[in-house]
Design a protein around this motif. Structure first.
Motif, PDB file in Angstrom:
ATOM      1  N   THR A   8       0.835  -1.207   0.000  1.00  0.00           N
ATOM      2  CA  THR A   8       0.000   0.000   0.000  1.00  0.00           C
ATOM      3  C   THR A   8       0.869   1.257   0.000  1.00  0.00           C
ATOM      4  OG1 THR A   8      -1.798  -1.123   1.185  1.00  0.00           O
ATOM      5  CG2 THR A   8      -1.771   1.288   1.254  1.00  0.00           C
ATOM      6  N   LYS A  16       1.395   4.123  -3.108  1.00  0.00           N
ATOM      7  CA  LYS A  16       1.141   5.541  -2.822  1.00  0.00           C
ATOM      8  C   LYS A  16       2.364   6.385  -3.164  1.00  0.00           C
ATOM      9  CE  LYS A  16      -0.310   8.733   0.845  1.00  0.00           C
ATOM     10  NZ  LYS A  16      -0.707   8.854   2.271  1.00  0.00           N
ATOM     11  N   LYS A  17       3.547   5.951  -2.724  1.00  0.00           N
ATOM     12  CA  LYS A  17       4.759   6.729  -2.965  1.00  0.00           C
ATOM     13  C   LYS A  17       5.121   6.805  -4.447  1.00  0.00           C
ATOM     14  CE  LYS A  17       6.932   5.937   1.557  1.00  0.00           C
ATOM     15  NZ  LYS A  17       8.079   5.333   2.290  1.00  0.00           N
ATOM     16  N   GLU A  47       2.929   6.599  -6.824  1.00  0.00           N
ATOM     17  CA  GLU A  47       1.759   7.114  -7.543  1.00  0.00           C
ATOM     18  C   GLU A  47       1.266   6.097  -8.575  1.00  0.00           C
ATOM     19  OE1 GLU A  47       2.596  10.998  -9.094  1.00  0.00           O
ATOM     20  OE2 GLU A  47       3.450  11.702  -7.215  1.00  0.00           O
TER      21      GLU A  47
END
Length: 212
Positions: free
Chosen positions: A185, A189-190, A192
């Motif tokens: 997760t 997120k990091k 993108e």
């Protein structure tokens, strides 16, 4: 130079031996350590935290192109890395520079070049062939995104690129499956990315042009 430790990471025994010989000719009092895979490289760095310089091939088992370089720069930013490759494509050289290498030695170079490059980098400089390719903003953005990952997240990312499921990653890295889920997760997120597949494609983009 008695305290200088140089790690040579290349999976081709004959070429690795040639590099070691060249290093011993140029720096006879240096301690030379060898590794033949990405795993061996990590183990060698754990065993020799005093390593002063790494000479790194890009196509070792366990590596996705520039992934080994990025991984080392993330975990050991204080240790300079000089890439040694048979792929002399100008963009490969430029990408190595943008991803944090302190130098690049084409495998076609004479043995003397190894000594020159090592000496320059150990003195705090850099050693690259003349570059004819412009800096890539896409590579700069990619490097910045990957730099946000922790060492453990980077390892999980490489497992994602190999198509492993969370359960398999947990077994491979000796982690709890829930921990892997948390890492995945955070990685998405990091970076993108909207999916594991997208993250895997990003890792594949680390493969240099042509064969190394």
């Amino acid at each position: 130079m008695t305290s200088t430790t140089i790690l040579v990471a290349d999976d081709h025994p004959l070429f690795r031996n040639a590099v070691v010989h060249a290093l011993r000719e140029a720096l006879p009092e240096a301690c030379v350590v060898e590794a033949a895979s990405a795993t061996g490289l990590n183990q060698a760095l754990e065993a020799r935290p005093d390593t002063d310089l790494i000479l790194l091939d890009l196509t070792m088992p366990g590596a996705h192109g520039f992934s080994a370089l990025l991984h080392v720069r993330g975990e050991h930013p204080e240790v300079p890395v000089v890439v040694i490759s048979s792929n002399e494509h100008p963009r490969v050289i430029r990408r190595a520079q943008q991803f944090g290498a302190a130098g690049f030695i084409p495998k076609s170079s004479p043995a003397e070049s190894i000594g020159e490059a090592v000496a320059a980098v150990l003195e705090g400089g850099a050693w690259f062939p003349p570059l004819t390719v412009e800096r890539s903003e896409a590579d700069a953005t990619l490097a910045a995104k990957l730099a946000q990952l922790t060492p453990q997240q980077f390892r999980v990312l490489l497992c994602l690129a190999d198509g492993l499921l969370n359960k398999q990653i947990a077994h491979e890295l000796a982690l709890a499956e829930n921990t892997v889920k948390v890492h995945v997760t955070a990685i998405l997120k990091k970076l993108e990315c909207h999916s594991r597949t997208q993250a895997a494609v990003l890792v594949k983009s680390l493969e240099p042009e042509g064969t190394l």
